[in-house]
Design a protein around this motif. Structure first.
Motif, PDB file in Angstrom:
ATOM      1  N   UNK A   1       0.861  -1.193   0.000  1.00 16.50           N
ATOM      2  CA  UNK A   1       0.000   0.000   0.000  1.00 16.50           C
ATOM      3  C   UNK A   1       0.894   1.238   0.000  1.00 16.50           C
ATOM      4  N   UNK A   2       0.808   2.013  -1.060  1.00 17.34           N
ATOM      5  CA  UNK A   2       1.634   3.212  -1.219  1.00 17.34           C
ATOM      6  C   UNK A   2       0.790   4.459  -0.954  1.00 17.34           C
ATOM      7  N   UNK A   3       1.356   5.368  -0.194  1.00 16.67           N
ATOM      8  CA  UNK A   3       0.682   6.624   0.129  1.00 16.67           C
ATOM      9  C   UNK A   3       1.467   7.776  -0.506  1.00 16.67           C
ATOM     10  N   UNK A   4       0.846   8.450  -1.471  1.00 14.47           N
ATOM     11  CA  UNK A   4       1.465   9.583  -2.177  1.00 14.47           C
ATOM     12  C   UNK A   4       2.934   9.291  -2.479  1.00 14.47           C
ATOM     13  N   UNK A   5       3.165   8.234  -3.223  1.00 14.63           N
ATOM     14  CA  UNK A   5       4.515   7.746  -3.503  1.00 14.63           C
ATOM     15  C   UNK A   5       4.916   8.012  -4.943  1.00 14.63           C
TER      16      UNK A   5
ATOM     17  N   UNK B   1       3.118  11.286 -11.119  1.00 15.30           N
ATOM     18  CA  UNK B   1       4.328  10.556 -10.722  1.00 15.30           C
ATOM     19  C   UNK B   1       4.005   9.308  -9.905  1.00 15.30           C
ATOM     20  N   UNK B   2       2.784   9.204  -9.391  1.00 16.38           N
ATOM     21  CA  UNK B   2       2.398   8.063  -8.549  1.00 16.38           C
ATOM     22  C   UNK B   2       1.783   6.971  -9.431  1.00 16.38           C
ATOM     23  N   UNK B   3       2.610   6.265 -10.166  1.00 19.14           N
ATOM     24  CA  UNK B   3       2.130   5.355 -11.201  1.00 19.14           C
ATOM     25  C   UNK B   3       2.521   3.901 -10.973  1.00 19.14           C
TER      26      UNK B   3
END
Length: 660
Positions: free
Chosen positions: A414-418, A568-570
């Motif tokens: 789980x990525x948060x604003x990455x 950028x969060x792809x």
């Protein structure tokens, strides 16, 4: 303007000696008296300009370039390089001492902070002089209102004292003298535009209205006043002035006029909602692995959560305060929670690169977790650059597992604003990349911070450059909400986190800028990591290993996030269990969730609650376990170097405003 103020004060003194009656001071007169300075942002700049710091930086950059050229010219003749760099030694020494003590190495910025503190102190002195304590009502005692000083008393503005400073010669002389002193501080301030001092001057105008008991006649100059989109009043004058009083009284009761000092010294600014212990044997330099025990009565769900924090901030972004804690929410779901705490790197870490923080640390900690919970699945949650560095690490770990024939315990991330994609065209990072091209000089950074690491103030200045007016907006928002019960205490932990950043190791920072932010190496498949496997050691990471292992990736990104723009969060759109479906999905596939939020959305209980609900829904969908195979058994297509064509992403709604 100062001369005009001095003349008015002299006239008051002369009239007082003659015993002449003076007209009552009005809000409009006092507003005219304090005048317009750069603190008012008369040019309507949208950003902040630290002009003295910028000028000094330009001079330093030019002098450094001249010294470098002289060194190169005279080196063949045996002239010592130190002959041309001696002028730098006292500056470097002062910089290293400032970083070691946690101070801003920019002397001009420090002077600006002192002016802000002096301005706040003057405001506080004025409010103290115009208030008194009276008995509180039983209802106010029960509700613990913010303006209570003790259980039995409360602060109120003393109308007799306010009338005295508006009507008598002695009172007017005192009041105008205070305003002249504040005006002098404004003229000394080394910045202009959307500054903290501008927010404080709006607070001053609010105080002048309370003192005179009337609002400014020009509606748009009434600070914090509620108006309709058409500019019409939504409050009566009496209600508006009452709000102004409550705001100032609450700030006085909390000693919160100086936001920075309040953030670092207030007992209510304590960070953290959950108890934790350092896992024995996990300490490496300043880095440690935190373990958060489950609360009593919470049943274990048989899973481990590994939380990866960013390196440039304190890890408490995951655990700000009760009700604003990702850790708290995940513990309630029954996870065994572990979190990477990078600490505050000391000079002994200045030589360590990204491979240490993005490979060595994770190898050690994940192995420790597996030893403690050998039968449990590991799920990962990462914030900002913590996730940026973890994604290539996970791909490399999968590559190693394929060669070793081991199972990869990690199935979901789980990525948060990455951010993961960095370019000038579609990522949204062009403003920061342009800033780096114009101002970043690796030689200067090495010369001044080579053995001390980059201080948080230096990192913050870069972040502020791509967030126009953020310093003003944070201060303005804090002051504007201060009249609401509990708002000051509620903001305290976040302000503490915002003002207590950590140092960034010098070599790691250089690699972050050159390899990831400017080189875009992760996205282009060129990022290299070490490995225990000779076949992989020092070789580029094959990011498509995430596809081979069918990793489920959750991307949570914000439309108003300048630090990690949606472009950028792809990760979830390119790697893992995409199955050509990048929308909010079910059945173990990736999820891409885009909301109208900013970068630090966890400071809002509402937005955090929405995130926890959504991420819990993602994590409960367990993808099938991946059985490692020989890399020769399955041919993996090469990573694409460009951004893939993006399928329209399902928006998850507009969830309101966001700090920063």
């Amino acid at each position: 303007m100062l001369a005009k103020s001095d003349t008015r004060l002299q006239d008051l003194a002369d009239e007082a000696r003659k015993g002449l009656a003076l007209p009552r001071l009005t809000a409009d007169f006092l507003d005219t008296f304090i005048g317009v300075t750069l603190a008012d942002n008369p040019a309507y700049y949208k950003d902040t300009h630290h002009w003295q710091s910028d000028f000094n930086g330009l001079c330093l950059k030019n002098l450094f370039a001249i010294s470098q050229a002289q060194q190169d010219m005279w080196a063949p003749f045996g002239v010592p390089r130190e002959f041309f760099t001696g002028w730098m030694k006292p500056l470097v020494k002062a910089t290293q001492e400032a970083v070691a003590q946690g101070r801003d190495p920019d002397a001009v910025a420090v002077r600006g902070h002192r002016i802000e503190s002096a301005y706040a102190s003057r405001l506080r002195t004025m409010v103290i002089a115009l208030t008194s304590e009276v008995d509180a009502s039983d209802e106010e005692k029960a509700e613990k209102k913010d303006y209570l000083t003790r259980k039995e008393t409360k602060l109120v503005f003393d109308r007799k004292q306010c009338d005295r400073v508006c009507e008598t010669p002695a009172g007017q002389t005192w009041l105008l003298g205070q305003l002249a002193s504040l005006q002098a501080l404004e003229w000394q301030y080394p910045s202009y535009g959307q500054t903290r001092l501008r927010a404080m001057k709006k607070l001053l105008r609010s105080l002048l209205q309370v003192i005179t008991g009337e609002p400014l006649s020009e509606l748009r100059r009434n600070p914090y006043r509620k108006t309709s989109p058409e500019g019409e009043r939504l409050q009566s004058d009496a209600d508006y002035l009452k709000d102004c009083e409550l705001r100032l009284l609450a700030l006085l009761a909390h000693d919160a006029f100086d936001i920075r000092r309040f953030a670092l010294e207030s007992p209510n600014a304590k960070l953290g909602a959950c108890e934790w212990q350092t896992l024995p044997g996990s300490e490496v330099y300043s880095v440690r692995l935190r373990h958060y025990p489950r609360p009593e009565g919470v049943k274990a769900n048989g899973k481990t959560l590994y939380m990866v924090s960013p390196m440039i901030n304190r890890c408490e972004i995951f655990d700000l305060a009760p009700g604003k804690s990702v850790v708290e929410g995940m513990l309630q779901l029954g996870y065994d929670v572990y979190m990477v705490d990078y600490g505050n790197p000391g000079p002994d870490q200045s030589h360590l690169g990204l491979s240490f923080y993005g490979k060595t640390v994770h190898d050690k900690y994940l192995d420790m977790i597996i030893d403690r919970h050998p039968d449990q699945q590991i799920e990962v949650m990462a914030y900002c650059m913590g996730g940026t560095l973890f994604m290539p690490y996970l791909a490399r770990r999968i590559e190693e597992a394929e060669l070793d024939g081991k199972e990869v315990k990690i199935r979901q991330v789980a990525l948060m604003t990455t951010p993961i994609h960095f370019d000038d065209d579609t990522s949204g990072h062009k403003p920061m990349r342009d800033l780096i091209r114009e101002h970043y000089d690796p030689a200067i950074m090495q010369a001044f911070y080579g053995t001390s690491n980059l201080p948080p103030q230096t990192i913050e200045s870069g972040m502020h450059a791509i967030q126009p007016g953020v310093a003003f907006n944070v201060a303005e928002g804090f002051y504007a909400r201060a009249n609401f019960h509990g708002a000051i205490d509620d903001a305290a932990p976040f302000l503490n986190w915002l003002n207590s950043g950590t140092r960034f190791p010098t070599v790691a920072h250089k690699e972050w800028i050159e390899k990831i932010f400017m080189g875009n190496e992760i996205w282009e498949g060129k990022y290299c990591l070490p490995s225990s496997q000779k076949k992989l050691d020092g070789k580029p990471v094959k990011m498509d290993a995430l596809n081979t292992a069918d990793i489920a990736i959750f991307d949570y990104r914000g439309q108003r996030d300048p630090i990690a723009p949606v472009g950028s969060c792809l990760s979830s759109e390119r790697w893992g269990s995409t199955r050509e479906n990048i929308q909010m999905t079910r059945g173990g596939l990736n999820r891409t969730i885009e909301k109208n939020i900013g970068h630090i959305f966890v400071v809002s209980q509402k937005l955090l609650g929405e995130y926890l609900e959504t991420v819990a829904d993602f994590l409960k969908d367990e993808p099938p376990r991946h059985q490692p195979k020989s890399t020769a058994a399955k041919k993996v297509p090469p990573a694409k170097t460009g951004a893939r064509k993006r399928t329209p992403v399902k928006k998850a709604g507009d969830s309101g405003s966001q700090t920063q």
